[in-house]
Design a protein around this motif. Structure first.
Motif, short mmCIF file in Angstrom:
data_model
loop_
_atom_site.label_atom_id
_atom_site.label_comp_id
_atom_site.label_asym_id
_atom_site.label_seq_id
_atom_site.Cartn_x
_atom_site.Cartn_y
_atom_site.Cartn_z
N ASP A 18 5.47 15.32 71.50
CA ASP A 18 5.49 14.91 72.90
C ASP A 18 6.47 13.76 73.13
O ASP A 18 6.10 12.63 73.44
CB ASP A 18 4.08 14.51 73.35
N VAL A 19 7.74 14.09 72.94
CA VAL A 19 8.86 13.19 73.19
C VAL A 19 9.91 14.00 73.94
O VAL A 19 9.81 15.23 74.00
CB VAL A 19 9.44 12.61 71.88
N PRO A 20 10.91 13.36 74.54
CA PRO A 20 11.96 14.13 75.23
C PRO A 20 12.55 15.22 74.34
O PRO A 20 12.91 14.98 73.20
CB PRO A 20 13.00 13.05 75.57
N GLY A 21 12.61 16.43 74.88
CA GLY A 21 13.08 17.59 74.12
C GLY A 21 11.96 18.43 73.57
O GLY A 21 12.12 19.62 73.33
N GLN A 22 10.81 17.80 73.31
CA GLN A 22 9.63 18.47 72.77
C GLN A 22 9.98 19.49 71.67
O GLN A 22 9.74 20.69 71.81
CB GLN A 22 8.83 19.14 73.88
N PHE A 81 13.05 21.63 63.09
CA PHE A 81 11.61 21.51 62.87
C PHE A 81 11.30 20.13 62.29
O PHE A 81 11.84 19.75 61.24
CB PHE A 81 11.12 22.59 61.90
N PHE A 82 10.44 19.40 62.95
CA PHE A 82 10.00 18.11 62.44
C PHE A 82 8.69 18.30 61.67
O PHE A 82 7.82 19.09 62.07
CB PHE A 82 9.80 17.12 63.59
N ILE A 83 8.57 17.59 60.57
CA ILE A 83 7.39 17.71 59.71
C ILE A 83 6.77 16.33 59.52
O ILE A 83 7.46 15.37 59.16
CB ILE A 83 7.76 18.29 58.33
N GLY A 84 5.47 16.24 59.78
CA GLY A 84 4.76 14.98 59.62
C GLY A 84 3.42 15.20 58.95
O GLY A 84 2.97 16.33 58.78
N GLN A 96 17.40 18.92 69.61
CA GLN A 96 16.79 20.09 70.25
C GLN A 96 17.80 20.78 71.17
O GLN A 96 17.82 22.02 71.28
CB GLN A 96 15.54 19.66 71.03
N LYS A 97 18.67 20.01 71.81
CA LYS A 97 19.70 20.61 72.67
C LYS A 97 20.70 21.41 71.85
O LYS A 97 21.18 22.46 72.27
CB LYS A 97 20.42 19.52 73.46
N LEU A 98 21.02 20.91 70.66
CA LEU A 98 22.00 21.58 69.80
C LEU A 98 21.39 22.76 69.05
O LEU A 98 22.05 23.78 68.83
CB LEU A 98 22.58 20.58 68.80
#
Length: 223
Positions: free
Chosen positions: A89-93, A46-49, A38-40
């Motif tokens: 809902d994890v660091p970087g969101q 995009f995460f897909i679940g 997310q920083k880069l």
């Protein structure tokens, strides 16, 4: 440190059965690297679940109905994709898309036929979670293609990363339908190795002697 613009992606799709769905170690792998990605690639990763949540909401998903509303509506009307958008809902969101896949169950035989004709993937002996995983993988591939074409990303670099065997069919879908998207596949464990051990066969004693295809047939793990 310089990066090569020719190979650095502008957009990344990262897919897994364990996105917003804590099952095992893959959740830890993906959720911990999400912050770095997310920083880069600020909101270009995009995460897909899988959208498995009906009676209760995922405790790791923060829904945001304002994200990509027009595209999601387009995908629903044209590709029959039901997609919810939000933040993991994890660091970087990072942005996350949860997609329903069971509505594609009527296309299961068609999907398997295509996998066989195009890539010689034999699903004839498939059973159990193979079916569900393949439908999710297919929906994931369809989602990526829909986003790519709707936002006209043909002139930029796009990469799609598929994690573990459950997403294999998604990688094959993109390879066929949108070959311009770079595809990556990571297996976090080997099903054959697990099956050998689970059947009390000497895995490490004969590791160099095992033939993967032969053992897959013997252990009914071809599909």
């Amino acid at each position: 440190m310089q990066t090569d613009a020719k190979v650095t992606p502008d957009y990344i799709f990262e897919s897994s059965w364990e996105v917003c769905n804590m099952v095992g170690g893959i959740y830890t792998v993906l959720s911990t690297r999400a912050n770095s990605l997310q920083k880069l690639y600020k909101d270009r990763i995009f995460f897909i679940g899988p959208d498995l949540w009906e009676s209760q909401e995922s405790p790791w998903f923060i829904e945001d109905t304002t994200l990509y509303t027009s595209w999601r509506e387009h995908a629903r009307e044209n590709q029959h994709l039901e997609i919810r958008a939000g933040r993991w809902d994890v660091p970087g969101q990072p942005i996350v898309f949860l997609v329903k896949y069971k509505n594609f169950s009527g296309k299961q035989n068609e999907i398997y036929s295509s996998m066989w004709e195009d890539f010689n993937v034999d699903s004839i002996a498939a059973y159990g979670d193979y079916h569900e995983s393949t439908l999710f993988a297919y929906a994931t591939g369809l989602l990526i293609e829909s986003f790519y074409r709707y936002h006209r990303l043909e002139m930029v670099n796009v990469a799609a990363h598929f994690n573990e065997w459950m997403l294999g069919a998604g990688a094959l879908y993109i390879k066929k339908q949108v070959p311009k998207i770079a595809t990556l596949f990571t297996t976090h464990a080997t099903s054959i190795g697990r099956s050998i051990s689970g059947n009390n066969l000497p895995l490490y004693d004969h590791l160099k002697e095992y033939n993967g295809d032969q053992m897959a047939r013997q252990l009914n793990m071809v599909a």
